[in-house]
Enzyme design. Structure first.
Site: not given
Ligand code: KIV
Length: 271
Positions: A90, A189, A51-52, A122, A120
């Site tokens: 994510d 992280e 989600d970056s 958090e 994934k």
């Molecule tokens: O969103 C993302 O790219 C991430 C990485 C920084 C691990 O969660």
């Protein structure tokens, strides 16, 4: 060392074997077809549709605005390009935090619509029920602890986590709880290298570090950062392996100049 000969396709089992053998896992992010294709062909083990993308692709200040529809849209482009790498997606902010059932439904939707291999999410203990519910249904879940960008407003900054003993103990405890809940791997992280080492050694599942030192079982970076495309972002954990911003600017300027000087298109480039 490449893992291409050993594994035709990277699965959760393959990642576990890499940890056991002490072979480092390689991971990067992708949000589009072309980048994913290049990563897969280069032999990367894991591609994260992170989600970056909310920051490096959409230009937002945080990852919070990213939606389920957007994650699905980008992931569909990525999975079409990939033959060997494992694609992990994510789960965006507020797609799983409310109740475990909602997280479960959204994880199911991601898997059904994208052809990805895992999700994934958090958080530590507070998302353990959700991780359990999703992984019990056969959907592999990757955890993510330490600096969790979806909680940026609670943290107040992107500084590293786990510096004091209380927070370090909590991170270690969360890692064990997430493993117990069924996660197949955990992203660590921006935590001290010594803490990441302790977490990595106390788990049977692989840890993937970003800003977490060399002792993690694998490493991940955000691809536009390591390609030198994200010019205003220079944290010390990012190594830039190329300077594509300069290369792109050069190419764009040459193109503009060639058109103005009637050098493009040439006869050979015309019909
Ligand atoms: O969103 C993302 O790219 C991430 C990485 C920084 C691990 O969660």
């Amino acid at each position: 060392m490449s893992t291409e000969q050993t594994f035709k396709r990277i699965t959760t089992k393959a990642l576990g074997l890499l940890k056991k053998k002490g072979i480092k896992i390689t991971a990067l992010t992708a949000y589009d077809f072309i980048t994913a294709k290049l990563l897969d062909q280069a032999g990367i083990d894991l591609i994260l549709v992170g989600d970056s993308l909310g920051m490096v692709f959409q230009g937002n200040e945080t990852t919070l605005p990213v939606t389920m529809d957007e994650m699905i849209y980008h992931t569909k482009a990525v999975t079409k390009a990939v033959n060997r790498s494992m694609v992990v997606v994510d789960m965006p902010f507020m797609s799983y935090q409310l109740i475990a059932d909602e997280g479960f439904r959204n994880a199911g939707r991601i898997m059904k619509e994208t052809n990805a291999s895992a999700v994934k999410l958090e958080g530590g203990e507070r998302v353990a029920d959700t991780i359990k519910k999703i992984s019990d249904a056969g959907i592999p879940v990757m955890g993510h602890i330490g600096l969790t960008p979806q909680s940026i407003h609670q943290f107040g900054s992107y500084r590293e986590r786990g510096r004091d003993k209380e927070e370090a103990d909590e991170i270690l405890k969360d890692a064990k709880i997430i493993e117990q809940a069924g996660a197949f791997s955990i992203v660590l992280e921006k935590i001290p290298a010594a803490l990441a080492k302790q977490v990595t050694e106390s788990l049977t599942i692989p840890t993937i570090g970003i800003g977490a030192g060399m002792h993690c079982d694998g490493q991940i970076l955000v691809t536009p950062d390591m390609l030198g495309l994200n010019v205003d972002f220079h944290p010390r954990f990012v190594r830039t392996y190329a300077n594509l911003a300069d290369e792109c600017t050069k190419a764009f300027t040459n193109y503009i100049n060639d058109i103005r000087k009637l050098k493009f298109p040439s006869k050979d480039e015309s019909y």
